[in-house]
Design a protein around this motif. Structure first.
Motif, mmCIF file in Angstrom:
data_model
loop_
_atom_site.group_PDB
_atom_site.id
_atom_site.type_symbol
_atom_site.label_atom_id
_atom_site.label_comp_id
_atom_site.label_asym_id
_atom_site.label_seq_id
_atom_site.Cartn_x
_atom_site.Cartn_y
_atom_site.Cartn_z
ATOM 1 N N LEU A 181 0.819 -1.215 0.000
ATOM 2 C CA LEU A 181 0.000 0.000 0.000
ATOM 3 C C LEU A 181 0.857 1.271 0.000
ATOM 4 O O LEU A 181 0.356 2.362 -0.269
ATOM 5 C CB LEU A 181 -0.923 -0.003 1.228
ATOM 6 C CG LEU A 181 -1.939 1.127 1.346
ATOM 7 C CD1 LEU A 181 -2.894 1.115 0.164
ATOM 8 C CD2 LEU A 181 -2.717 1.039 2.633
ATOM 9 N N PHE A 182 2.138 1.131 0.319
ATOM 10 C CA PHE A 182 2.961 2.317 0.535
ATOM 11 C C PHE A 182 2.898 3.366 -0.575
ATOM 12 O O PHE A 182 2.761 4.547 -0.281
ATOM 13 C CB PHE A 182 4.411 1.913 0.824
ATOM 14 C CG PHE A 182 4.769 1.974 2.284
ATOM 15 C CD1 PHE A 182 3.838 1.619 3.240
ATOM 16 C CD2 PHE A 182 6.018 2.384 2.703
ATOM 17 C CE1 PHE A 182 4.147 1.668 4.590
ATOM 18 C CE2 PHE A 182 6.343 2.453 4.056
ATOM 19 C CZ PHE A 182 5.406 2.093 4.990
ATOM 20 N N PRO A 199 0.585 4.520 -2.964
ATOM 21 C CA PRO A 199 -0.525 5.484 -2.935
ATOM 22 C C PRO A 199 -0.686 6.163 -1.587
ATOM 23 O O PRO A 199 -1.092 7.331 -1.514
ATOM 24 C CB PRO A 199 -1.759 4.634 -3.274
ATOM 25 C CG PRO A 199 -1.374 3.239 -3.046
ATOM 26 C CD PRO A 199 0.101 3.153 -3.233
ATOM 27 N N VAL A 224 1.793 8.980 -1.372
ATOM 28 C CA VAL A 224 1.411 10.102 -2.226
ATOM 29 C C VAL A 224 0.286 10.896 -1.555
ATOM 30 O O VAL A 224 0.328 12.131 -1.493
ATOM 31 C CB VAL A 224 0.988 9.605 -3.623
ATOM 32 C CG1 VAL A 224 0.387 10.736 -4.428
ATOM 33 C CG2 VAL A 224 2.184 9.019 -4.349
ATOM 34 N N LEU A 261 -8.051 11.262 5.089
ATOM 35 C CA LEU A 261 -8.791 10.011 5.238
ATOM 36 C C LEU A 261 -8.046 8.855 4.571
ATOM 37 O O LEU A 261 -8.028 7.738 5.088
ATOM 38 C CB LEU A 261 -10.192 10.152 4.629
ATOM 39 C CG LEU A 261 -11.146 11.048 5.428
ATOM 40 C CD1 LEU A 261 -12.412 11.319 4.628
ATOM 41 C CD2 LEU A 261 -11.496 10.402 6.748
ATOM 42 N N VAL A 262 -7.409 9.133 3.434
ATOM 43 C CA VAL A 262 -6.637 8.078 2.774
ATOM 44 C C VAL A 262 -5.478 7.652 3.679
ATOM 45 O O VAL A 262 -5.193 6.460 3.835
ATOM 46 C CB VAL A 262 -6.095 8.565 1.412
ATOM 47 C CG1 VAL A 262 -5.227 7.498 0.774
ATOM 48 C CG2 VAL A 262 -7.237 8.936 0.483
ATOM 49 N N TYR A 308 -6.805 5.574 6.437
ATOM 50 C CA TYR A 308 -7.097 4.254 5.876
ATOM 51 C C TYR A 308 -5.812 3.421 5.851
ATOM 52 O O TYR A 308 -5.815 2.241 6.195
ATOM 53 C CB TYR A 308 -7.672 4.443 4.475
ATOM 54 C CG TYR A 308 -7.812 3.195 3.623
ATOM 55 C CD1 TYR A 308 -9.018 2.500 3.581
ATOM 56 C CD2 TYR A 308 -6.758 2.729 2.844
ATOM 57 C CE1 TYR A 308 -9.156 1.375 2.786
ATOM 58 C CE2 TYR A 308 -6.883 1.607 2.048
ATOM 59 C CZ TYR A 308 -8.083 0.931 2.027
ATOM 60 O OH TYR A 308 -8.208 -0.176 1.234
ATOM 61 N N MET A 315 -5.052 2.051 9.216
ATOM 62 C CA MET A 315 -5.944 0.939 9.571
ATOM 63 C C MET A 315 -5.545 -0.334 8.837
ATOM 64 O O MET A 315 -5.565 -1.422 9.399
ATOM 65 C CB MET A 315 -7.389 1.299 9.237
ATOM 66 C CG MET A 315 -7.953 2.380 10.131
ATOM 67 S SD MET A 315 -9.744 2.485 9.996
ATOM 68 C CE MET A 315 -9.978 2.698 8.262
ATOM 69 N N MET A 316 -5.178 -0.188 7.558
ATOM 70 C CA MET A 316 -4.786 -1.367 6.780
ATOM 71 C C MET A 316 -3.513 -1.988 7.346
ATOM 72 O O MET A 316 -3.366 -3.204 7.377
ATOM 73 C CB MET A 316 -4.570 -0.977 5.312
ATOM 74 C CG MET A 316 -5.842 -0.702 4.563
ATOM 75 S SD MET A 316 -6.965 -2.108 4.619
ATOM 76 C CE MET A 316 -8.371 -1.371 5.416
ATOM 77 N N GLU A 317 -2.581 -1.137 7.786
ATOM 78 C CA GLU A 317 -1.354 -1.667 8.371
ATOM 79 C C GLU A 317 -1.675 -2.538 9.578
ATOM 80 O O GLU A 317 -1.111 -3.606 9.756
ATOM 81 C CB GLU A 317 -0.430 -0.522 8.806
ATOM 82 C CG GLU A 317 0.332 0.089 7.652
ATOM 83 C CD GLU A 317 1.300 1.150 8.118
ATOM 84 O OE1 GLU A 317 0.957 1.910 9.045
ATOM 85 O OE2 GLU A 317 2.401 1.228 7.530
ATOM 86 N N TRP A 329 -14.830 17.837 8.568
ATOM 87 C CA TRP A 329 -16.131 17.472 8.000
ATOM 88 C C TRP A 329 -17.117 18.629 8.166
ATOM 89 O O TRP A 329 -18.080 18.747 7.417
ATOM 90 C CB TRP A 329 -16.714 16.246 8.708
ATOM 91 C CG TRP A 329 -16.110 14.940 8.334
ATOM 92 C CD1 TRP A 329 -15.171 14.250 9.047
ATOM 93 C CD2 TRP A 329 -16.396 14.133 7.184
ATOM 94 N NE1 TRP A 329 -14.857 13.073 8.401
ATOM 95 C CE2 TRP A 329 -15.598 12.974 7.267
ATOM 96 C CE3 TRP A 329 -17.258 14.272 6.089
ATOM 97 C CZ2 TRP A 329 -15.635 11.972 6.304
ATOM 98 C CZ3 TRP A 329 -17.290 13.268 5.134
ATOM 99 C CH2 TRP A 329 -16.481 12.142 5.240
ATOM 100 N N THR A 350 -1.472 -5.217 1.015
ATOM 101 C CA THR A 350 -2.269 -4.123 1.587
ATOM 102 C C THR A 350 -2.854 -3.186 0.538
ATOM 103 O O THR A 350 -3.742 -2.401 0.829
ATOM 104 C CB THR A 350 -1.419 -3.288 2.574
ATOM 105 O OG1 THR A 350 -0.132 -3.079 2.004
ATOM 106 C CG2 THR A 350 -1.269 -3.986 3.896
ATOM 107 N N ILE A 351 -2.373 -3.247 -0.691
ATOM 108 C CA ILE A 351 -2.899 -2.351 -1.718
ATOM 109 C C ILE A 351 -4.147 -2.955 -2.368
ATOM 110 O O ILE A 351 -4.807 -2.308 -3.183
ATOM 111 C CB ILE A 351 -1.821 -2.072 -2.802
ATOM 112 C CG1 ILE A 351 -2.082 -0.732 -3.506
ATOM 113 C CG2 ILE A 351 -1.737 -3.184 -3.824
ATOM 114 C CD1 ILE A 351 -1.003 -0.322 -4.476
#
Lengths: 454, 403
Positions: free
Chosen positions: A259-260, A262, A265, A310-311, A314, A317-319, A362, B205-206
């Motif tokens: 995921l790193f 995106p 960025v 938010l990205v 996210y 959380m994914m980590e 928000w 994870t992507i």
């Protein structure tokens, strides 16, 4: 021409009663000293100079003694240098996004903030560039980073993303500088024509490259600008992608995550927009530019900050989820160690700064509350620095071999160079505010027909 | 107001009816093929079903995503095709129903559901998440959330036709912000459940982002096809302009690039790390005939469409753009096939090679026919564009409408 009927764009992009003349007067007078700089400018410049002195002092000490004066040691061989490098590079991204991508998307709110966002990019990249140069210890040999035929038969390792970084960052700096300068030329010519002092007239004249504003000049200018925007667009993504590869192509838990790219960025744009807010809010206040940097700009920037924040959240959380889901003991340990290990306070501060604080955006009330928004932008800047600290230090300080486990503490020399780089940024930025048109005069003139007459 | 009546009934266009008929015929043929495929090789049938199902689900979810992105950004490119997205989003309920076969074949498709799977200590470690009960609850939750959001967004939008764009627009925007956030999370976890856990050891994870971008890409390609199909139906004949196609083409290109960017990032990071947990996923796809598909994806899912879409000419000529869009829809199938099939068939009777079968296409046709039928049914019931959008009025007046 279809008029804009969208209810989303209720706030004007330009204040009332502006004419072509008033726009030029307002912005040109700042550069020509006809509007005296506010006290804030002197304070800012002097603070910057003082901090920059610290940078010089720190760098000198570093060159005399070597990188041992920093807190680096095995296993944490990468400390402040890489953290600060990534932080600064990230900040630069907002400028490129605003000038290139928003131009291609025809977003009218980019005008009037693009010039100083691009300047911010250049200065941030110059600060970022300091750190790898300082970290090599002998910066006079930094050209070894470049691949060139040499008598030693030594080549960089092309499989290493650190080499890709050299290409990515140097391209980025070059294109950003060209883009910024090309966009400045018509305004520099305006300054040349308006300057009364001989020195100012000569200097602006040299940099205006003989611009006369003929139809042919404008035609070529428009083509060149659009092409540079096209060239810059991939750079928004590529530079921080390569930076993320510095970490992700290794097998260190906490670094090796698909995921790193995106996520980095998005983090870069997030920190960049926060920095633009941090700069734009005082500038519009102290120089009285509320008619050019309107609530529409502030609101739009706050929304981009929220979306990219938010990205980033996210990503956190994914980590955590995939750390557990991987069922790899090292991955799981890394996550637990981040949350409850010796650097846990940094992690939770990070979650507070980047996960929770932006949620306030928000609310429209928050986005329209300038002092509050300023504080949020500062918190985000801190948060993005913490993110890099957590990624770099918590992953390294617990090596695969428990016998190598150690702590990393930055030294006085780490801090003075980091804070000094902020000083360098401030000096460049305040000089820019005083001597270069901080808002693109001729672009804002396109918006004058939208200015309400009262 | 005869004009208004005409607009209100614009969904009744013969083009939409014909799509519905074609969907029915396609669905009939596809279902017959499915039955034949099931009898010939039931294991293969369910594997193919997962691919075909994920394909059409992607378009439904992509349509839901675009609906919300449009409400938030309010670009001029969105309003002529908003009803296409809304109709696509409403197919979620059909997809919920069509999920049942996947649940039924769970122990074949998902190794962690199979008997004795828990002897593997990695699978046992994940059992808190990967267990049949929680898996089914999650699936139900996804569909309730997606279906619920689709219902709220579309019914509010239809209400605008009679009550005007505001203040209902506020509700649409307020739903879309958090809605997109919820989409990101549910798409991630559903992609993990249905496409990643077919190899319970592997993780990336992507994955969620890759699926989200692919969903939006597929939906955009589909939208361009439908827009082209309906370009002569009033009021789309006035609302759809060359600029609209140009913008949609730009978005198609952007998401083609995003797909390539994420796919390549995933590959590079895993290739470079070269660890025992991750590398086998790519090793499977770089050998045994699958390498051909891998190369096809690089060339035809990225290089060629990217080059073609780069020019203004392509994007401004609807008849060229639609060909690229159809091509991308084909490539989406190949990509999904490549993402799932090597893993699904690795331990089958033919071994880990690339052995295409006629069965692979049957569920794609069957589900697709039903999907198109249901989609056209939704499209028929309402006006083809939001009636009270001020941009529609501008478009109608601008070209001298109201005869």
């Amino acid at each position: 021409m279809a008029t804009n009927v969208s209810p989303l764009q209720s706030e004007p992009v330009i204040g009332p009663n502006q004419t072509y003349g008033s726009v030029t007067d307002k912005i040109a007078n700042i550069c020509l000293g006809k509007q005296a700089p506010p006290v804030f400018w002197y304070i800012g410049l002097l603070t910057g100079l003082a901090l920059m002195g610290g940078l010089g002092h720190g760098a000198l000490w570093l060159f005399l003694n070597g990188v041992g004066v920093w807190g680096l040691n095995i296993p944490v061989g990468w400390g402040f240098a890489i953290i600060n490098f990534v932080w600064w590079i990230g900040i630069g991204h907002a400028g490129t996004l605003i000038s290139a991508i928003l131009l291609l998307f025809r977003q009218d709110w980019r005008t009037s903030i693009n010039r100083f966002a691009e300047a911010m990019t250049l200065f941030a990249v110059s600060c970022a560039g300091l750190f790898p140069l300082l970290h090599v210890g002998r910066p006079w040999l930094a050209f070894w980073l470049m691949p060139y035929p040499n008598t030693m038969n030594v080549w960089p390792q092309f499989r290493s993303p650190l080499v890709w970084d050299v290409f990515a960052v140097s391209t980025y700096a070059t294109v950003s500088a060209l883009f910024w300068y090309t966009g400045l030329i018509p305004d520099l010519a305006t300054m040349r024509d308006r300057a009364t002092g001989k020195v100012a007239k000569t200097i602006y004249g040299i940099f205006a490259l003989g611009w006369r504003g003929s139809a042919r000049h404008w035609e070529r200018y428009e083509i060149a600008y659009l092409m540079l925007a096209g060239l810059s667009t991939p750079l928004v993504v590529s530079v921080h992608t390569v930076v993320s590869f510095d970490f992700a192509v290794s097998v260190i838990p906490g670094w090796h995550a698909t995921l790193f790219p995106p996520y980095f960025v998005a983090g870069a744009i997030y920190s960049g927009f926060a920095m633009v807010l941090t700069l734009a809010i005082p500038v519009r206040y102290f120089w009285g530019l509320e008619d050019f940097i309107t609530m529409r700009h502030i609101d739009a920037m706050a929304k981009v900050t929220l979306a990219t924040g938010l990205v980033v959240f996210y990503g956190y959380m994914m980590e955590v989820f995939f750390g557990w889901y991987s069922q790899n003991e090292y991955e799981q340990f890394m996550i637990l160690n981040r949350m409850s290990g010796p650097y846990a306070p940094m992690y939770w501060m990070l979650i507070f700064c980047n996960g929770l604080t932006p949620q306030l955006l928000w609310f429209k009330k928050v986005r329209f509350n300038i002092p509050f928004l300023f504080v949020i932008s500062l918190i985000v800047n801190v948060g993005m620095w913490l993110e890099r600290f957590v990624i770099v230090v918590t992953s390294l300080h617990r090596d695969f071999l428990p016998s190598s486990w150690d702590m990393y503490y930055p030294t006085f020399w780490d801090w003075i160079i980091y804070i000094g780089s902020i000083g360098q940024f401030l000096v460049f930025f305040f000089l820019f505010l005083r001597f270069v048109p901080m808002i693109a005069i001729f672009e804002v003139k396109h918006l004058v027909p939208l200015s309400k007459k009262a | 107001m005869a004009d208004h009546q005409e607009l209100a009934n614009s969904g009744q266009a013969p083009e939409v009816a014909s799509l519905q008929t074609r969907g029915m015929i396609l669905g009939g043929i596809g279902l017959a093929l499915c039955a034949a495929g099931y009898m010939a090789d039931s294991a293969r049938f369910f594997e193919a079903y997962l691919v075909g199902y994920l394909y059409w689900l992607a378009i439904s979810l992509g349509c839901l995503g675009w609906t919300m992105i449009h409400h938030l950004t309010d670009g001029n490119w969105g309003f002529p095709v908003r009803r296409v997205w809304e109709s696509g989003a409403r197919t979620i309920w059909l997809m919920a129903l069509l999920f049942i076969p996947i649940l039924l074949a769970g122990d074949h498709l998902f190794p962690w559901m199979a008997e004795g799977a828990l002897e593997d200590h990695i699978i046992a470690g994940k059992a808190g998440y990967l267990n049949t009960t929680f898996f089914s609850i999650r699936a139900l939750l996804y569909f309730v959330i997606w279906g619920g959001m689709a219902l709220i967004l579309t019914s509010t939008s239809y209400k605008q036709d009679s009550e005007g764009p505001e203040p209902l627009g506020v509700r649409l925007r307020l739903t879309s912000g958090p809605g997109l956030l919820i989409m990101a999370i549910t798409v991630t976890f559903s992609a993990t459940d249905w496409a990643m856990s077919i190899d319970p050891h592997w993780f990336s994870t992507i994955w969620g982002f890759l699926f989200a971008a692919s969903d939006l890409l597929a939906a955009m390609a589909f939208t361009i096809c439908i827009a082209k199909m309906l370009e002569h139906c009033p009021p789309l004949n006035k609302a759809l302009t060359t600029d609209t196609f140009h913008d949609l083409g730009n978005l198609l290109m952007a998401f083609t690039m995003l797909w390539a960017y994420m796919s390549f990032s995933q590959f590079l990071i895993i290739w470079s790390g070269n660890t025992q947990e991750e590398a086998p996923w790519y090793l499977l796809r770089m050998d045994n005939g699958w390498i051909i598909i891998s190369v096809i994806l690089i060339v035809f899912h990225f290089m060629i469409p990217f080059t073609v879409l780069l020019t203004r000419k392509t994007k401004r000529a609807a008849n060229v753009l639609v060909k690229v869009a159809i091509f991308m829809l084909m490539m989406r199938f190949i990509d999904l096939y490549w993402l799932t099939m090597p893993t699904l068939t690795a331990h089958g009777e033919h071994g880990a090679g690339f052995h295409p079968s006629w069965i692979d296409i049957a569920p794609w046709l069957g589900v697709g026919g039903l999907w198109l039928f249901f989609f056209s049914m939704q499209l028929r019931e309402r006006p083809l564009t939001p009636l009270t959008d001020p941009r529609l009025q501008q478009a109608l007046e601008g070209t001298g409408g109201h005869h």
